[in-house]
Scaffold this motif. Structure first.
Motif, PDB file in Angstrom:
ATOM      1  N   GLN A 304       0.835  -1.203   0.000  1.00  0.00           N
ATOM      2  CA  GLN A 304       0.000   0.000   0.000  1.00  0.00           C
ATOM      3  C   GLN A 304       0.869   1.252   0.000  1.00  0.00           C
ATOM      4  OE1 GLN A 304      -2.839   0.144   3.192  1.00  0.00           O
ATOM      5  NE2 GLN A 304      -3.559   2.194   2.687  1.00  0.00           N
ATOM      6  N   THR A 307       2.316   2.300  -3.385  1.00  0.00           N
ATOM      7  CA  THR A 307       1.384   3.057  -4.216  1.00  0.00           C
ATOM      8  C   THR A 307       1.395   4.533  -3.825  1.00  0.00           C
ATOM      9  OG1 THR A 307      -0.044   1.101  -4.422  1.00  0.00           O
ATOM     10  CG2 THR A 307      -1.014   3.255  -4.948  1.00  0.00           C
ATOM     11  N   LYS A 311       2.897   7.763  -6.080  1.00  0.00           N
ATOM     12  CA  LYS A 311       2.101   8.954  -6.357  1.00  0.00           C
ATOM     13  C   LYS A 311       2.835  10.215  -5.891  1.00  0.00           C
ATOM     14  CE  LYS A 311      -2.478   6.768  -6.131  1.00  0.00           C
ATOM     15  NZ  LYS A 311      -3.756   6.688  -5.383  1.00  0.00           N
TER      16      LYS A 311
END
Length: 401
Positions: A304, A307, A311
């Motif tokens: 997680q 990700t 970004k």
């Protein structure tokens, strides 16, 4: 891997000749027979057999892993990272030159996975191997030739089976080896069920199997290496992706067969193997159980976080690029402003003659300066001469007069 392109891959169930509802034991049993049938050792001059061996191994790598099998059942090959499933190489079939290259890459830290020799597998399956006893709570040291194996029988009681058993191998010489676990077939032979590659930990190499009634994991370093090769920035995030669940988590009472396989490229492997009952290591067992759970949670958290990190990194790159663009824009605007300011002037410099005019003015000024310098120098020289003669004449009058 991939010996075949995605378009020509066969269904793993078809390759191993098992149904989609096949049990782990059925899959394992079929794999053993086919792997032995197409093993490179037994088919040195048959390229087709070599390809079939790779296909069998690839299919087993999918169906033997519960997570990969589930992904394949749901979405087929597209759900699998085929590039992460590299094939093992057979050292006994490489030849001297290729073995030297493999040894060099291994020395440089590139993980090289090797397959167990067909001779060892066949002797085990035929039940013709020599098995030495390894009582619980004891250790045995030895040296095993490359691509050969020493077999040991570990007999455990009901109480020991309930408490859990650990079998570990270490090498202070940092030898490369495999720890193998065999299950007995109905025919009386032994089929390979588990294998652990030795890993360098501190100043030794080691491998272990932990039958403690809860899921334990092994680390497949090749998965990490492949991920890093594809994307060096992912090294940290992929560090725990090599965790693979061990297929067997407990042993029943009875005698179980383990082996130490020499995996050095040229020389013998030195080792010490020991079998332990977890009863005397209850605190350590609980710590291992907890740390395994923590590592799994952390792996999910990292997935997680990766990700989020990607970004944020993309956003950082975006604002960095904008900073560079904005800086250039501001510099250009200020330069244009200065140029406009300089246009407010009655003094106009003819275009194209500015350089020659400046040069002429410079030469003229230089000539005037040289003329003045010469005049001043001449005047100073005359004064010096008059003074010198005057002094000498006066001096002569006084001396001779």
């Amino acid at each position: 891997m991939s010996s075949s392109s995605p378009a020509t891959r066969r269904d793993p169930y078809e390759v191993l000749s098992v149904s989609r509802t096949a049990s782990d034991q059925e899959i394992k049993s079929s794999y053993r027979k086919l792997a032995l049938k197409y093993h490179p050792d037994k088919n040195a001059n048959n390229p087709e057999a070599s390809e079939l061996f790779k296909e069998v191994a690839y299919s087993y790598s999918i169906l033997s892993d519960p997570e990969k099998r589930r992904h394949y059942d749901n979405a087929g090959f597209e759900a699998l990272d085929a590039e992460g499933m590299e094939m093992e190489i057979d050292l006994s079939n490489l030849g001297t030159v290729n073995t030297m290259f493999a040894a060099l890459f291994s020395k440089l830290g590139v993980p090289i996975k090797t397959t167990v020799s067909a001779n060892v597998l066949e002797e085990a399956m035929n039940g013709t191997v020599t098995v030495r006893p390894l009582p619980i709570g004891t250790s045995v040291s030895g040296k095993v030739e490359k691509q050969c194996a020493h077999f040991f029988g570990v007999t455990i009681s009901e109480q020991q089976a309930e408490s859990g058993v650990v079998v570990r191998v270490t090498s202070t010489a940092q030898s490369k080896f495999k720890l193998l676990y065999f299950e007995q077939d109905s025919s009386g032979g032994y089929g390979l069920a588990l294998q652990e590659e030795s890993e360098k930990t501190g100043k030794v190499t080691s491998a272990g199997m932990y039958f403690l009634h809860f899921q334990v994991y092994r680390m497949d370093s090749t998965i990490n290496a492949l991920a890093v090769a594809k994307d060096p920035e992912s090294a940290f995030f992929k560090r725990l992706e090599g965790l693979q669940p061990c297929e067997v988590s407990e042993l029943k009472a009875g005698t179980h067969i383990f082996a130490v396989y020499g995996d050095n490229f040229f020389k013998t492997a030195s080792y010490t193997i020991e079998a332990l009952c977890a009863k005397t290591y209850e605190d350590t067992t609980e710590k291992l159980k907890e740390i395994e759970a923590q590592i799994l949670r952390k792996r999910n958290e990292l997935r997680q976080f990766e990700t989020e990190y990607r970004k944020a990194l993309a956003r950082f790159q975006e604002v960095t690029n904008r900073y560079t663009h904005e800086k250039q824009t501001v510099d250009e605007l200020l330069n244009q402003r200065d140029s406009i300011h300089s246009s407010f002037s009655v003094v106009k410099t003819p275009s194209g003659s500015n350089g020659s005019s400046s040069k002429a003015q410079g030469d003229e000024m230089k000539g005037d300066a040289d003329s003045v310098s010469e005049e001043v120098g001449s005047e100073r020289g005359d004064k010096s001469k008059r003074k010198w003669f005057s002094l000498n004449l006066k001096g002569s009058d006084k001396k001779f007069g």
